[in-house]
Design a protein around this motif. Structure first.
Motif, short mmCIF file in Angstrom:
data_model
loop_
_atom_site.label_atom_id
_atom_site.label_comp_id
_atom_site.label_asym_id
_atom_site.label_seq_id
_atom_site.Cartn_x
_atom_site.Cartn_y
_atom_site.Cartn_z
N ALA A 144 39.70 39.90 -71.89
CA ALA A 144 39.93 41.42 -71.94
C ALA A 144 39.04 42.28 -71.20
O ALA A 144 39.49 43.16 -70.11
CB ALA A 144 39.55 41.94 -73.19
N VAL A 145 37.72 41.54 -70.72
CA VAL A 145 36.83 42.07 -69.91
C VAL A 145 37.44 41.76 -68.32
O VAL A 145 37.30 42.90 -67.72
CB VAL A 145 35.30 41.37 -70.07
N MET A 146 37.64 40.74 -68.03
CA MET A 146 38.34 40.43 -66.72
C MET A 146 39.42 41.42 -66.33
O MET A 146 39.62 41.83 -65.41
CB MET A 146 38.40 38.95 -66.52
N GLY A 147 40.53 41.53 -67.52
CA GLY A 147 41.78 41.99 -67.24
C GLY A 147 41.23 43.76 -67.04
O GLY A 147 41.99 44.11 -66.16
N LEU A 148 40.55 44.24 -67.67
CA LEU A 148 39.93 45.29 -67.68
C LEU A 148 39.36 45.72 -66.17
O LEU A 148 39.75 46.55 -65.36
CB LEU A 148 39.13 46.08 -68.49
N LEU A 149 38.31 44.91 -65.65
CA LEU A 149 37.49 45.02 -64.75
C LEU A 149 38.62 44.82 -63.23
O LEU A 149 38.56 45.63 -62.31
CB LEU A 149 36.42 44.26 -64.37
N ALA A 150 39.17 43.74 -63.43
CA ALA A 150 40.16 43.50 -62.20
C ALA A 150 41.21 44.25 -62.11
O ALA A 150 41.62 44.91 -60.93
CB ALA A 150 40.66 41.92 -62.27
N ALA A 199 42.45 55.90 -73.60
CA ALA A 199 42.72 55.56 -74.88
C ALA A 199 43.60 54.27 -75.05
O ALA A 199 43.24 53.29 -75.76
CB ALA A 199 43.23 56.51 -75.84
N LEU A 200 44.39 54.32 -74.10
CA LEU A 200 45.52 53.18 -74.04
C LEU A 200 44.72 51.89 -73.49
O LEU A 200 45.03 50.75 -74.32
CB LEU A 200 46.47 53.40 -72.82
N VAL A 201 44.07 51.89 -72.56
CA VAL A 201 43.10 50.71 -72.18
C VAL A 201 42.45 50.21 -73.26
O VAL A 201 42.24 49.14 -73.61
CB VAL A 201 42.03 51.27 -71.16
N LEU A 202 41.72 50.98 -74.08
CA LEU A 202 40.81 50.45 -75.18
C LEU A 202 41.51 50.30 -76.38
O LEU A 202 41.13 49.17 -76.83
CB LEU A 202 40.03 52.08 -75.78
N GLY A 203 42.69 50.65 -76.45
CA GLY A 203 43.65 50.26 -77.43
C GLY A 203 44.03 48.79 -77.41
O GLY A 203 44.17 47.92 -77.98
N LEU A 204 44.55 48.56 -75.89
CA LEU A 204 44.86 47.37 -75.36
C LEU A 204 43.90 46.38 -75.46
O LEU A 204 43.98 45.18 -75.83
CB LEU A 204 45.31 47.43 -73.95
N VAL A 205 42.60 46.60 -75.33
CA VAL A 205 41.37 45.77 -75.24
C VAL A 205 41.29 45.12 -76.76
O VAL A 205 41.03 44.14 -77.12
CB VAL A 205 40.13 46.32 -74.66
N LEU A 206 41.22 46.38 -77.60
CA LEU A 206 41.17 45.97 -79.05
C LEU A 206 42.37 44.92 -79.55
O LEU A 206 41.95 44.05 -80.28
CB LEU A 206 41.14 47.07 -79.66
N LEU A 207 43.50 45.26 -79.13
CA LEU A 207 44.53 44.35 -79.52
C LEU A 207 44.29 42.95 -78.88
O LEU A 207 44.44 42.10 -79.62
CB LEU A 207 45.85 44.97 -78.81
#
Lengths: 343, 333
Positions: free
Chosen positions: A74-80, A28-36
């Motif tokens: 956001a996508v690259m931050g998440l994947l990397a 949820a934290l990851v999702l929230g940060l992506v949305l932010l």
């Protein structure tokens, strides 16, 4: 990682609930940060505008900012971040030492040096860069293994040799960046520390592919890896072939870290930090791989956001994670000293 | 290992010869190839042609390489002696990075400029960092093992580097003037900035050389050193002060340069044995040669650009670091 296995005094069922809670919280934290990241930059957008921009509604007023600038970040931050966390903790578990993470023992440095070399000197791009980075990472891993010539747990020797290899490869990176006419000094500094500035969605493809292939391989090997922690002899007795497991984990972890590094540069200490943080949150050692991946994603996305908007100056994410990670490494050293441990 | 007198003399002669060779190369070899006549003109101060002017610029540069290299080599030998750690080096232990941080912060936040201020800042930064790394590395049981000290130094270096980048990146106006404090280079040398550093370097040199007896006693073990009537604490403090002054001075002049202080003392021990009365002066000589030769190498390999000397010493020195890890019996390994 002896402290990881000692942290489970809870009853099995309670531990299971707790583990699920932690993993859901992290996701949820990851999702929230992506949305932010998607909705708030210099100014904040209404959720409706973000959705309109993402779905490509014609005439959406923020479509450039959201889909060209913020979405790739956001996508690259998440994947990397996920790749760094996963690859890092796999190394730490396999070598039974939190210090044996790929960014300390030179795997990230080798992928970075190789990527910079083929991008700048040979003008490669895309999948080829990733391939070369992985091969360089595997080569350096084999070299460090051979130089330290110890089986099983990683001694101080492996870590020190890795630090030496890192220093040498970093000088290669600096040399190549200096040779490149197009890179100015500030750009080079960003590449040396790791950054999400200017990433494009296309660049995330190899990282996503690697996460699928190598992450899958790691997930298949997770049980054997867990057994390997009991020691090689016990593992063999339980029917786990330690050398095969070690080879598969090395391949998967190097693949993850190297491809992520070739896309973003070596974002300092994410691979090193994620495992120990996840181990402190989770009861017991199950779910550690997933937890570490999520923590890695949190670190990179949050670090990138902080570096962009929360500080007086815009800084690449690697500066933020480096500034957080180094004190943690010092803490780890001091704590190991107090316990009389040999690290 | 007892080394005979003729061999010691040969060691000194060899290193002096190397130093002379380095000086010659450093004046004559560069990104621009200059004919002999113009080289001579440049050295004697007639700078009518571009070639002669290039050679004239190489003179302070060579002098700086000699001063900084001697300081780093000597500091490395002293640090290895104090911590009884074969991996000690001003760069690896983060001391140079700390000195660079103080200088950069001084420039960026407090508008400090001038050679003298940089020197004081560098020495203060080196001192603070050395104490910090040593405290972290030696806390708890087992004392300061090579692994703990090296890790403490590496972690400190990374944190400090991140901080330096954070200070410098937003400030385009000072990016040029702090460039050399990020990687380490001797390219921007001039006699005006070099001269104020000479007294500092001399003080550091004398303090370090004077500590040879204490270092020799320490090599036998701390208890034995005390038993031999050495005031270990005082001697260590004096030696450390000397090393810190040398590191701070070298870093204030040309940025953080690693591995010179690691490689040089080991080579000198191979030539001259374990007696610090010999190892210390030889390390200063050999450090000057190593830094100078690395600088020459950096001018050749990257033509028409120049490679900062800190990059060259890391590339040459890191394999030596690995070799040392593999071949030395160390506490905690």
């Amino acid at each position: 990682m002896s402290d990881m296995s000692l942290a489970a005094p809870l009853a099995p069922r309670k531990a299971g609930t707790r583990r699920l809670q932690v993993l859901v919280f992290l996701a949820a934290l990851v999702l929230g940060l992506v949305l932010l990241t998607l909705s708030c930059g210099r100014g904040c957008l209404a959720p409706g505008d973000v959705v309109a921009a993402l779905t490509g509604t014609p005439g959406a007023n923020a479509s450039f900012v959201v889909s060209e600038l913020r979405l790739p970040r956001a996508v690259m931050g998440l994947l990397a971040g996920f790749s760094f966390g996963l690859g890092g903790v796999a190394f730490q578990i396999m070598l039974r030492n939190p210090l044996a993470s790929p960014d300390i023992i030179g795997i990230s440095a080798s992928a970075g040096a190789a990527a910079v070399f083929v991008i700048v000197i040979l003008a490669f791009d895309g999948w080829l860069v990733s391939l070369v980075a992985v091969l360089a990472g595997l080569g350096v891993a084999a070299m460090i293994w051979a130089l330290s010539s110890r089986r099983g747990a990683a001694g101080a020797r492996l870590i020190l040799i890795g630090i030496g290899v890192s220093a040498m490869l970093d000088s290669v990176t600096a040399y190549v960046l200096l040779e490149a006419p197009a890179w100015d000094r500030a750009e080079a500094m960003r590449w040396l520390t790791g950054s999400l500035n200017g990433v494009q969605l296309v660049q995330a493809l190899p990282v996503a592919g690697a996460l699928l292939v190598f992450g899958g391989l790691l997930a298949c090997t997770a049980r054997d890896l867990e057994v390997l922690r009991l020691g090689d002899d016990t593992a063999e007795a339980l029917g786990v072939r330690s050398d095969v497991t070690r080879l598969r984990v090395t391949l998967a972890a190097v693949g993850l870290v190297a491809i992520a590094t070739s896309a973003t540069g070596p974002i300092a200490f994410v691979a090193f930090l994620s495992g120990p943080i996840a181990a402190r949150l989770l009861p017991g050692s199950r779910g550690l791989l997933l937890g570490a991946g999520l923590v890695g994603a949190v670190l990179v996305i949050a670090g990138d956001y902080a570096g962009q908007f929360l500080l007086p100056a815009r800084l690449p994410v690697g500066v933020i994670t480096g500034a957080i990670g180094a004190p943690f490494l010092l803490y780890l050293i001091v704590r190991a000293n107090r316990n009389g441990g040999t690290l | 290992m007892q080394v005979q007198r003729p061999q010691r003399l040969a060691g000194f002669a060899l290193l002096l010869g190397l130093l002379a060779l380095m000086t010659g190369l450093s004046l004559t070899v560069g990104a621009r190839s200059v004919p002999w006549a113009e080289i001579w003109a440049g050295i004697t101060g007639q700078i009518e042609t571009i070639g002669a002017a290039a050679v004239a610029v190489r003179m302070p540069r060579t002098a700086l390489a000699i001063l900084a290299g001697a300081a780093l080599g000597l500091a490395g030998a002293v640090m290895q002696g104090i911590s009884r750690n074969p991996l000690a080096d001003p760069g690896i232990l983060g001391v140079n990075a700390g000195a660079a941080l103080f200088v950069v912060v001084g420039i960026a936040w407090f508008d400090i400029s001038g050679a003298h201020s940089y020197l004081w800042l560098g020495i203060a930064g080196a001192g603070v960092t050395a104490v910090f790394v040593y405290l972290i590395g030696s806390a708890g049981q087992g004392g300061a093992t090579p692994l703990k000290l090296t890790l403490a130094g590496t972690a400190t270096s990374v944190a400090v580097s991140a901080f330096i980048i954070a200070v410098v990146l937003p400030r385009n106006d000072i990016a040029g003037s702090v460039q050399s404090w990020q990687v380490g280079g001797v390219g921007g040398a001039s006699f005006e900035t070099l001269l104020p550093a000479v007294p500092f370097a001399l003080v550091g040199l004398l303090l370090s050389l004077a500590s040879a007896r204490v270092l020799n006693a320490l090599a036998l073990g701390e208890e034995l050193a005390t038993g031999l009537g050495q005031s270990v604490a005082l001697g260590r403090l004096m030696a450390a002060a000397g090393a810190v002054i040398l590191c701070g001075t070298a870093t204030a002049l040309c940025g953080p340069i690693g591995f010179v202080g690691l490689v040089v003392p080991h080579l000198c021990r191979m030539i001259a044995g374990v007696d610090y009365k010999l190892v210390l002066p030889l390390s200063a000589l050999a450090g000057a040669s190593m830094l100078g030769l690395s600088d020459v190498l950096g001018r050749i390999v990257a033509r028409p650009n120049e490679l900062d000397v800190g990059i060259v010493t890391a590339f040459v020195g890191a394999p030596f670091f690995i070799w040392t890890v593999r071949n030395h019996r160390m506490r905690g390994l």
